[in-house]
Design a protein around this motif. Structure first.
Motif, short mmCIF file in Angstrom:
data_model
loop_
_atom_site.label_atom_id
_atom_site.label_comp_id
_atom_site.label_asym_id
_atom_site.label_seq_id
_atom_site.Cartn_x
_atom_site.Cartn_y
_atom_site.Cartn_z
N SER A 1 2.42 -11.90 23.62
CA SER A 1 3.24 -12.90 22.93
C SER A 1 3.70 -13.97 23.91
N ILE B 1 -3.01 -8.10 22.96
CA ILE B 1 -1.82 -8.64 22.28
C ILE B 1 -0.84 -9.04 23.37
N ARG C 1 7.61 -13.01 23.69
CA ARG C 1 8.11 -11.67 23.99
C ARG C 1 7.49 -11.06 25.25
N SER D 1 0.44 -11.24 17.94
CA SER D 1 1.03 -10.09 17.27
C SER D 1 -0.09 -9.29 16.62
N ASP D 2 0.15 -8.00 16.42
CA ASP D 2 -0.87 -7.20 15.73
C ASP D 2 -1.03 -7.64 14.27
N SER D 3 -0.06 -8.37 13.74
CA SER D 3 -0.19 -8.88 12.36
C SER D 3 -1.28 -9.96 12.26
N ASP D 4 -1.73 -10.49 13.39
CA ASP D 4 -2.81 -11.48 13.39
C ASP D 4 -4.20 -10.84 13.36
N ALA E 1 -2.23 -17.18 16.81
CA ALA E 1 -0.80 -16.97 16.59
C ALA E 1 -0.37 -17.74 15.35
#
Length: 163
Positions: free
Chosen positions: A37, A35, A40, A10-13, A64
């Motif tokens: 998943s 990115i 996903r 995820s871009d949050s990583d 992740a």
């Protein structure tokens, strides 16, 4: 030199992984960041991993959090070394990601670094690549020598303060 593939779940990583990307840049190791998943975009993750060797990659790093199946999903599709970075999440401070990353079934290994350990993941990737890259091995040794010199300077300053 072979490339390092860095895959984020995820871009949050990204804030975690940036330390590793800077380390790869400092060592002048070519890399790509993507990115994908495990849940996903499983087809894209599998496709990337399956083609990685033919695309010039030598090591893959997968970051992740939470369920953290990405490194295992990547490792299942390649025989390249895969390094997992478990990322700290909102519920269990990354312990869930650590256990998901490190507990791989026999035959599908994932080297796992500490929670949020992107710099060490990059250094481990560099060490793997350095097996066939003497210049890279020398850069790694210089980096370690520099880190040791900093510690010794701090030791000297501490001892001078309390003499």
């Amino acid at each position: 030199m072979k490339k390092v593939g860095v895959i984020l779940g995820s871009d949050s990583d990204l804030p975690v992984v940036e330390k590793g990307l800077r380390t790869l840049q400092e060592l002048e190791i070519p890399f790509e960041v993507h990115i994908y998943s495990a849940h996903r975009t499983p087809d894209e993750a599998a496709s990337f991993a399956s083609a990685a060797r033919d695309q010039g990659f030598g090591v893959l790093i997968a970051a992740a959090g939470m369920a953290a199946h990405l490194a295992g999903a990547i490792a299942a599709r390649t025989t390249l070394p895969v390094i997992g970075i478990p990322c700290k999440g909102p519920v269990l401070d990354g312990l869930d990601a650590l256990l998901s990353t490190v507990q791989m079934p026999s035959g599908i290994p994932v080297a796992t670094v500490a929670i949020n350990g992107a710099a060490n993941a990059a250094l481990l990737a560099a060490q793997i690549l350095s097996l066939n890259e003497p210049e890279l091995a020398a850069k790694l040794q210089a980096k370690r020598d520099s880190a040791a010199a900093v510690v010794l300077q701090k030791d000297e300053a501490l001892n001078a303060q309390y003499r």
